[in-house]
Design a protein around this motif. Sequence first.
Motif, PDB file in Angstrom:
ATOM      1  N   MET A  19      -3.173   8.371  -4.962  1.00 44.99           N
ATOM      2  CA  MET A  19      -2.888   7.016  -4.503  1.00 44.99           C
ATOM      3  C   MET A  19      -3.982   6.104  -5.034  1.00 44.99           C
ATOM      4  O   MET A  19      -5.136   6.262  -4.670  1.00 44.99           O
ATOM      5  CB  MET A  19      -2.830   6.986  -2.976  1.00 44.99           C
ATOM      6  N   TYR A  21      -4.984   2.456  -4.929  1.00 44.99           N
ATOM      7  CA  TYR A  21      -4.706   1.186  -4.267  1.00 44.99           C
ATOM      8  C   TYR A  21      -5.060   0.006  -5.153  1.00 44.99           C
ATOM      9  O   TYR A  21      -4.412  -1.024  -5.098  1.00 44.99           O
ATOM     10  CB  TYR A  21      -5.442   1.111  -2.927  1.00 44.99           C
ATOM     11  N   GLY A  24      -2.299  -0.048  -7.459  1.00 44.07           N
ATOM     12  CA  GLY A  24      -1.037  -0.082  -6.732  1.00 44.07           C
ATOM     13  C   GLY A  24      -0.074   0.991  -7.181  1.00 44.07           C
ATOM     14  O   GLY A  24       1.089   0.721  -7.429  1.00 44.07           O
ATOM     15  N   LEU A  86      -0.926   4.991   3.595  1.00 46.00           N
ATOM     16  CA  LEU A  86      -0.369   3.746   3.058  1.00 46.00           C
ATOM     17  C   LEU A  86      -0.648   2.563   3.983  1.00 46.00           C
ATOM     18  O   LEU A  86      -0.977   1.478   3.516  1.00 46.00           O
ATOM     19  CB  LEU A  86       1.142   3.882   2.850  1.00 46.00           C
ATOM     20  N   ASN A  89      -4.574   1.902   3.748  1.00 47.95           N
ATOM     21  CA  ASN A  89      -5.169   1.886   2.408  1.00 47.95           C
ATOM     22  C   ASN A  89      -6.179   3.014   2.231  1.00 47.95           C
ATOM     23  O   ASN A  89      -7.288   2.804   1.745  1.00 47.95           O
ATOM     24  CB  ASN A  89      -5.821   0.546   2.098  1.00 47.95           C
TER      25      ASN A  89
END
Length: 90
Positions: A19, A21, A24, A86, A89
Amino acid sequence: MNYKFLHKVVDQIVRETRMDYGMGEIQFPFSTSSFSPPLPSSLSLFSPRFSLFFLFTKHCKDVYGLNEQEIGYVWKEYEQIISDKLKNNG
């Protein structure tokens, strides 16, 4: 069910889920696709139309030898952890 083993499976799949962030992007170890901006919300991410469950099921059978009941348990645990990540974050 061997819950200790299943929790190790969940932990491994979570660790393999990337992931980013800043960029994105999210990439699942059981999919060749990555999802880019905006990151899908946890609700849409785990909806049936996203087909992640099918890919997840195949991955769990092929890699870990799990049966349907074990896969259901691991999916729910995984879904909760990723949804929380999610929302927060990371």
